[in-house]
Design an enzyme around this catalytic site. Structure first.
Site, mmCIF file in Angstrom:
data_model
loop_
_atom_site.group_PDB
_atom_site.id
_atom_site.type_symbol
_atom_site.label_atom_id
_atom_site.label_comp_id
_atom_site.label_asym_id
_atom_site.label_seq_id
_atom_site.Cartn_x
_atom_site.Cartn_y
_atom_site.Cartn_z
ATOM 1 N N MET A 30 -37.496 43.245 -7.186
ATOM 2 C CA MET A 30 -38.081 42.741 -5.939
ATOM 3 C C MET A 30 -36.972 42.566 -4.902
ATOM 4 S SD MET A 30 -41.275 40.349 -6.963
ATOM 5 C CE MET A 30 -40.363 38.865 -7.304
ATOM 6 N N LEU A 33 -30.741 41.698 -4.577
ATOM 7 C CA LEU A 33 -30.018 42.162 -5.764
ATOM 8 C C LEU A 33 -28.769 41.331 -6.061
ATOM 9 C CD1 LEU A 33 -30.160 46.026 -5.144
ATOM 10 C CD2 LEU A 33 -31.789 44.577 -6.387
ATOM 11 N N HIS A 37 -29.246 42.632 -11.641
ATOM 12 C CA HIS A 37 -29.952 43.883 -11.316
ATOM 13 C C HIS A 37 -29.025 45.079 -11.483
ATOM 14 C CE1 HIS A 37 -32.236 40.964 -8.643
ATOM 15 N NE2 HIS A 37 -33.204 41.512 -9.338
ATOM 16 N N GLN A 148 -33.477 40.758 -19.913
ATOM 17 C CA GLN A 148 -33.960 39.790 -20.923
ATOM 18 C C GLN A 148 -34.261 38.426 -20.315
ATOM 19 O OE1 GLN A 148 -31.499 39.175 -24.527
ATOM 20 N NE2 GLN A 148 -32.326 37.080 -24.511
ATOM 21 N N VAL A 176 -27.253 38.394 -17.445
ATOM 22 C CA VAL A 176 -25.941 38.265 -16.787
ATOM 23 C C VAL A 176 -25.853 36.845 -16.235
ATOM 24 C CG1 VAL A 176 -24.440 39.128 -14.951
ATOM 25 C CG2 VAL A 176 -25.880 40.718 -16.241
HETATM 26 O O1 PAF Z 1 -38.814 41.130 -12.470
HETATM 27 C C1 PAF Z 1 -39.171 41.393 -11.304
HETATM 28 O O2 PAF Z 1 -38.372 41.421 -10.385
HETATM 29 C C2 PAF Z 1 -40.633 41.706 -11.019
HETATM 30 O O3 PAF Z 1 -41.472 40.913 -11.783
HETATM 31 C C3 PAF Z 1 -40.982 43.204 -11.193
HETATM 32 C C4 PAF Z 1 -40.811 43.659 -12.620
HETATM 33 C C5 PAF Z 1 -40.088 44.045 -10.288
HETATM 34 C C6 PAF Z 1 -42.434 43.438 -10.794
HETATM 35 O O4 PAF Z 1 -42.676 43.099 -9.474
#
Ligand code: PAF
Length: 285
Positions: A30, A33, A37, A148, A176
């Site tokens: 989403m 970052l 990520h 995780q 992390v």
């Molecule tokens: O983990 C996230 O950031 C969200 O739940 C996802 C998997 C991108 C779905 O919107």
């Protein structure tokens, strides 16, 4: 790195990757970052030839009282980070392309979505499963990588992919952490300085459980008590749940026999930020 808005363009690019013999890894995010990520991107690059990151703040996984409006959206710097990490494409669809006005289809994963975070976030995993299945259908990745930290999300997505015969492998990347031990999260920016200090005790609590487990303790009540004891020194951290559950069914365990997920959710008293964290003992997710 390509930045793609339209689902049909994304599908065409992924088809080109596959025609060129490149396997495709998907990192759904989403945005906002952080290192967590970027570690998913690294894992994708280790397994796949091309990496697509989706950046989409999915409205249907937020409850009415949750932070959808204020969720951070630093899109330009996210794209810079994604490119520097080695993504081949960012897929950032418009909300209207994902959910047009006549949209009517949702994915309901039963049983494992009503516990843990699902108990206080009704509809959350329905929103997550729906958007992730849409991404799977648009990108058709061979591998999708999830962190995780969102352990229940991992279990739900694995269940959904298996139940609905989606030909994708779900890879799970380790949590992390910041230097203090706090699990990285896009929501950590909401924490006050004092909450940030105290929230490092969440991981200390999990480590205390891990130590007891290594010494042979298997009774869930005793393991949970160890976390409670550590968190006693963090008055700004209010536990929403501390659970020890089976890693597939997410049902509570009285005694650990095989693998167990130790999952916790905390609400910070000042900023009201909700944090989650976990460890897996005796196996993996
Ligand atoms: O983990 C996230 O950031 C969200 O739940 C996802 C998997 C991108 C779905 O919107």
């Amino acid at each position: 790195m390509k930045i793609i808005r339209r689902p049909d363009e994304m599908r065409a690019l992924c088809r080109d990757f596959r025609t060129a013999g490149r396997t495709v890894g998907l990192v759904p995010t989403m945005g906002a970052l952080h290192e967590g990520h970027l570690s998913l991107v690294q894992m994708s690059r280790n397994i796949c030839d091309a990496t697509v990151m989706s950046i989409f703040v999915n409205p249907i996984q937020f409850g009415p009282a949750e932070d959808y409006q204020k969720y951070p959206r630093p899109f330009d710097s996210d794209c810079e980070k994604a490119e520097a990490a080695g993504c081949d494409a960012v897929f950032a669809p418009e909300q209207g392309d994902m959910y047009p006005p006549d949209y009517a289809s949702y994915v309901e994963v039963e049983r494992i979505t009503g516990t843990l975070c699902g108990a206080s976030r009704p509809g959350h995993f329905r929103g997550v499963a729906t958007v992730v299945l849409k991404f799977f259908n648009i990108v058709s990745p061979q591998v999708a990588i999830f962190g995780q930290k969102d352990a229940q999300q991992v279990v739900v997505i694995k269940r959904m992919a298996a139940d609905l015969n989606v030909p994708v492998k779900i890879a799970v990347a380790p949590i992390v952490r910041e230097k203090s031990g706090l699990a990285m999260s896009s929501r950590n920016i909401y924490l006050t300085a004092e909450e940030r200090t105290q929230s490092s005790l969440i991981y200390k609590g999990l480590l205390a459980v891990s130590k007891l487990f290594d010494k042979g303790e298997r009774v869930a009540q005793n393991l949970k008590a160890a976390i409670g004891e550590v968190l006693g020194a963090a008055p700004l951290v209010s536990p929403e749940y501390i659970e020890i559950v089976n890693t597939l069914t997410l049902q509570p365990l009285d005694t650990i026999h095989g693998a167990a997920l130790i999952a916790i959710a905390m609400r910070m008293k000042t900023s009201k930020t909700r944090l989650i964290d976990n460890i897996v003992l005796g196996g993996e997710l």
